[in-house]
Every structure is written in structure tokens, then in C-alpha cells.
Enzyme design. Structure first.
Site, short mmCIF file in Angstrom:
data_model
loop_
_atom_site.label_atom_id
_atom_site.label_comp_id
_atom_site.label_asym_id
_atom_site.label_seq_id
_atom_site.Cartn_x
_atom_site.Cartn_y
_atom_site.Cartn_z
N GLN A 194 0.83 -1.20 0.00
CA GLN A 194 0.00 0.00 0.00
C GLN A 194 0.87 1.26 0.00
OE1 GLN A 194 -3.56 -0.84 2.93
NE2 GLN A 194 -1.73 -1.86 3.68
N ASN A 195 2.19 1.08 -0.01
CA ASN A 195 3.12 2.21 0.07
C ASN A 195 3.40 2.80 -1.30
OD1 ASN A 195 3.23 1.58 2.77
ND2 ASN A 195 5.14 0.43 2.61
N VAL A 196 3.72 4.08 -1.31
CA VAL A 196 4.06 4.75 -2.57
C VAL A 196 5.54 5.13 -2.62
CG1 VAL A 196 1.72 5.67 -2.83
CG2 VAL A 196 3.46 7.07 -1.71
N HIS A 225 -1.50 1.51 -4.33
CA HIS A 225 -1.71 2.95 -4.28
C HIS A 225 -0.75 3.71 -5.19
CE1 HIS A 225 -3.59 2.32 -0.03
NE2 HIS A 225 -4.39 1.95 -1.02
N CYS A 257 2.64 5.00 -19.36
CA CYS A 257 2.04 5.48 -20.60
C CYS A 257 0.61 4.94 -20.69
CB CYS A 257 2.86 5.01 -21.80
SG CYS A 257 2.12 5.49 -23.39
N CYS A 307 4.87 5.47 -30.22
CA CYS A 307 3.83 5.91 -29.29
C CYS A 307 3.94 7.41 -29.03
CB CYS A 307 3.90 5.11 -27.99
SG CYS A 307 2.60 5.52 -26.81
N THR A 348 0.89 -2.65 8.83
CA THR A 348 -0.31 -2.04 8.27
C THR A 348 -1.45 -2.13 9.28
OG1 THR A 348 -2.03 -2.23 6.57
CG2 THR A 348 -0.78 -4.23 7.07
N SER A 349 -2.22 -1.05 9.36
CA SER A 349 -3.36 -1.02 10.28
C SER A 349 -4.58 -1.71 9.70
CB SER A 349 -3.71 0.43 10.62
OG SER A 349 -4.11 1.14 9.45
N GLN A 388 0.02 -1.61 16.44
CA GLN A 388 -1.35 -1.30 16.86
C GLN A 388 -2.27 -2.49 16.56
OE1 GLN A 388 0.02 0.78 14.34
NE2 GLN A 388 0.92 2.30 15.70
#
Length: 462
Positions: free
Chosen positions: A114-116, A134, A142, A172, A210-211, A237
Site C-alpha cells: 500500500q506504500n508509494v 496505491h 504510458c 507511441c 499495516t493497520s 497497533q
């Protein structure tokens, strides 16, 4: 996560639960759980890892929902945390590199992130074995032909917007787009479908840092349960999915994974970062044919106008005199013009000063004034050269090694484009569990391996 990324997101009132209390298993309980996880991984046939911001906090990248997370501080009206390194220089953590080791050993089959921050790709996880739900702050794509471009600089936009660059495919040439989602953007079907496929196949889904709050991504690990798979959650958590998990570990992800690798008797591979840049050397005769006009350009391999973030400044000097030029890279590309007499010979020296976050201060590169040899044919094995650089960096435990990996010469007008590779970071990992005796669990794992080996032999005979 990148603070720049967080600031670019559109504003929404509800970002989920933040500022959650952190829990820590006691040393004895933590070790027992690490042993359980090691056994589960050892027995696994299709291990899938699902990662969140918690695996990157040790890289100097703040998380979102922890006590000092970005969303937590925003809700409290406090200043945002400061990253300890420029985002583009963040290095993979022990956990990132352990996953690379597990993948190379054939144990880890797929990673869902989920990390960028792009650290899974940078660490060495193959693109085909990674779903970035994400997006990636360093990846543009492209929309026409689907080509992906992984950059060494953070893209200027998020929200799947057009960037300032185009597809390099001559057939292209479409405008590229960033890949990072904003709040209202749907998860990319290609990444989501692959992630769901592997979760359904997985007999073990390991959730790290991750939560498990953001839907629909947080429901992916549950897909494994239908086929009899198990879920393990490692997070400080509590999460909404804890009741579905076979094992919940409250501890630092790096500590847990280091313990697992120790028990599996596996080494965590070192992280070696190699950055690239190009020099473009051109020459032409003056109208009276008495002089040679030289032009030296130093630029990113991603384009003449692209940033070159790992270089702070460049000093150019020549072997035949003391004249030189030094300049910072505030403007792209670095350009130097010079005129010499036709018979003059010299060498060009580049002293590159690196930006913050690089493991060494500078390096020196020599460029010959005459490229006649390369015109006649100069072949390079790029992969072999890069591998030699990595080996040398590991052996020397330092960076700064450089080599030519690509070279292209044009006769008319006479020019030579050379791609240089430089080792800019070396990071090795030494880990040891300080608690308890590892011998019993190691012996147990060895016994399990023998049993599995015998089982395979019997099946082969049948």
C-alpha cells in the site's frame, strides 16, 4: 510515506482511526511468536506478504496513523514530522531486503504494498511479483501502450495526472501519467486482480506494518482463508482483522523479520544502490578548420530536462591546463562549451559531488577527448558490469565505484553519449536475536526440511 505525497493529497475529513495505542509483546512472548512465524514460513508453499507504512518507518519515512504519524499530527494541529532523508534517497529497510532474500530463495511468491515510496522495487523485488495498490511516487506510465518508467526522482504530481514527459517509444510518444492515487481514485484493476489472485492462492499471508483499515485493500488477506490459508499480522497497533489472524505479533517489524531470518538460517542480502547519468560529448570543426568546438552535457538518463537529484554539483577540469568550470545542478542539463586547436589533446575530468543521503561525498570520472575507438565498435555487457560493481562495493564495504555501462556514437554530427553508473549507497545488515537459545527451533526446522524432502522423494517414486 513522503511528506510531499501527503501534502499533495486532496483534503478529506475522515481518514480513519489515528493515534492508536502501540502495544509491545514481552521479550519472551515475542520470541515465542517469532518461532511460530518461522515455522509457518518454513512450511509455506505460497507465501504472500502484504505491507503498509510500518515497514518504512525505520527508513526515515513517517507513517500515517501511529502516535507521531502524519494524519495523527494533522488532526491534532501539530507540525508534520520531518523525514530524516530526502525522499528520493530513502534506503530499503532490513525488512525490505529480507523479503528480497525470501523471494530469491523461492519462498516468497508475491508482495502486495500500500506504500508509494518505491522501496520494494528499489530493493530488488521483481516487478512481476509486486502489486503497488496505491501507486509509486517514482513511477510514471504510458496510458496508450502501458510502458512503465521508474525514475530516480519523485514525480511532481499525484492523482494519475499528466507529467511533463512523453513515452520514449517512437511509435507511441503519448504523454505519461503519474501512478499515485488520490483519495477519490479507484485501485488499479491490474494490480488489484494480481493481488487478489495471489491471496486466493496463498497458504500464508503475512501482513507487515499495516493497520488494515483502508478498504478494499484491507480485505485482500481474507481471501486466503477460503482456501484454508492462514493470516499473520505484525503491527504495533491492533487492527480490525486481528480476530481473523492465526497469529498476531506486536513488535517492530524489523525485529520480527530479523528473528525469522535467523531461525531460517538465511542471510539478509545487502542493499547496493547504483545511480546512472549520461555525458553527451560533441565536436565540430570551425569554419576555417583550425579549431574544434567542443560541447559537454551532463544530464539524467531520463531526459535532458529531467532532474538529476543525486548530484549536488559538478567540477569539470582538463589535463592540459588549470581551466575548469564548477556548477550546481539547479538547472538541467549541465552544459560546457570549449574551443581548442585541431592538434590539441587532453583528458576531461569530472568531479561529482553527491547530494545528501548518498553514502559518499564525491567521485572522479575520466573522459577521453577522442572517441575514435568507440566509433569503430565498443560493446558493453551492462548487466555484467553492474554485477561487478555490486560485488566490489560489498567487498570494499563502501561506495563510489563507477563504470561505463552504455555508449553510443554518432558520426554526423560527431557526438558520443555515454551512460555512467555509480555506486552511491551500500547498506549491509547484521542481526542477532539477543534473547534465548536459537538451537532448538533451528533443529526443528531442519527436521521439518528432512521430512518434506523425504515426502517429495516418496511421491516421485510413486
Amino acid at each position: 510515506m513522503s511528506l510531499g505525497y501527503a501534502e499533495k493529497l486532496s483534503f478529506i475529513e475522515d481518514v480513519g482511526q489515528v493515534g492508536m495505542t502501540e502495544f509491545f509483546d514481552s521479550a519472551h512472548v515475542l520470541q515465542d511468536k517469532i518461532e511460530q512465524l518461522a515455522k509457518l514460513i518454513e512450511k509455506s508453499r505460497h507465501l504472500v506478504v502484504f505491507t503498509g507504512a510500518g515497514i518504512s518507518t525505520s527508513c526515515g519515512i513517517p507513517d500515517f496513523r501511529g502516535p507521531k504519524g502524519i494524519w495523527t499530527l494533522q488532526r491534532e494541529g501539530q507540525p508534520l514530522p520531518e523525514a530524516s532523508l530526502p525522499f528520493h534517497r530513502a534506503m530499503p529497510s532490513m525488512t525490505h531486503m529480507a523479503l528480497v532474500g525470501l523471494e530469491k530463495a523461492g519462498i516468497l511468491k508475491f508482495v502486495i504494498s500500500q506504500n508509494v515510496d518505491g522501496l520494494h522495487l528499489r530493493s530488488g523485488i521483481p516487478r512481476e511479483k509486486l502489486a503497488e495498490l496505491h501507486g509509486n511516487s517514482f513511477m510514471e506510465t504510458c496510458p496508450s501502450c502501458g510502458a512503465e518508467y521508474y525514475r530516480d526522482f519523485e514525480l511532481e504530481t499525484i492523482g494519475l495526472k499528466e507529467t511533463s514527459r512523453r513515452c520514449s517509444d517512437e511509435k507511441c510518444g503519448a504523454k505519461l501519467r503519474d501512478t499515485v492515487l488520490d483519495w477519490e481514485d479507484a485501485l488499479p484493476p491490474k494490480e488489484m486482480n494480481l493481488a487478489e489472485k495471489h491471496c486466493r492462492m496463498g497458504d500464508l499471508v503475512l501482513c507487515l506494518g499495516t493497520s488494515l483499515q483502508i478498504t478494499p485493500a484491507c480485505n485482500l488477506p481474507l481471501k486466503s482463508l477460503r482456501g484454508g490459508g492462514k493470516i499473520v499480522i505484525v503491527n504495533l497497533q491492533k487492527t480490525p482483522k486481528d480476530k481473523k489472524a492465526s497469529l498476531v505479533i506486536h513488535g517492530f517489524v524489523d525485529t520480527v523479520i530479523a528473528g525469522v531470518m535467523e531461525l531460517l538460517n538465511m542471510k539478509i542480502p545487502p542493499y547496493i544502490r547504483i545511480d546512472l547519468f549520461q555525458t553527451i560529448l560533441s565536436q565540430s570543426l570551425s569554419s576555417d578548420k583550425k579549431f574544434v568546438n567542443w560541447t559537454i552535457r551532463i544530464a539524467s538518463v531520463h531526459g535532458l530536462s529531467a532532474p538529476l537529484p543525486f548530484i549536488k554539483s559538478i567540477e569539470v577540469s582538463f589535463s592540459n591546463n588549470q581551466n575548469y568550470k564548477e556548477a550546481t545542478l539547479d538547472t538541467q542539463p549541465f552544459l560546457l562549451k570549449r574551443r581548442t586547436v585541431l592538434t590539441e589533446t587532453f583528458e576531461i575530468f569530472l568531479n561529482l559531488k553527491f547530494s545528501d543521503g548518498c553514502g559518499c561525498l564525491n567521485t572522479r570520472i575520466e573522459i577521453p577527448f577522442n572517441f575514435q575507438d568507440s566509433i569503430e565498435g565498443f560493446k558493453l555487457d551492462k548487466n555484467a558490469t553492474l554485477e561487478k560493481m555490486r560485488d566490489a562495493a560489498i567487498e570494499d564495504s563502501k561506495c563510489g565505484q563507477n563504470a561505463v555501462v552504455e555508449r553510443k556514437t554518432v558520426l554526423v554530427p560527431k557526438s558520443e553519449t555515454t551512460v555512467h553508473a555509480i555506486v552511491t549507497n551500500v547498506k549491509t545488515f547484521d542481526y542477532q536475536l539477543s534473547n534465548g537459545d536459537m538451537k532448538p527451533i533451528k533443529e526443528g526446522l531442519k527436521t521439518t526440511r528432512k521430512q518434506r524432502s523425504k515426502g517429495r522423494k516418496r511421491k516421485t517414486r510413486l
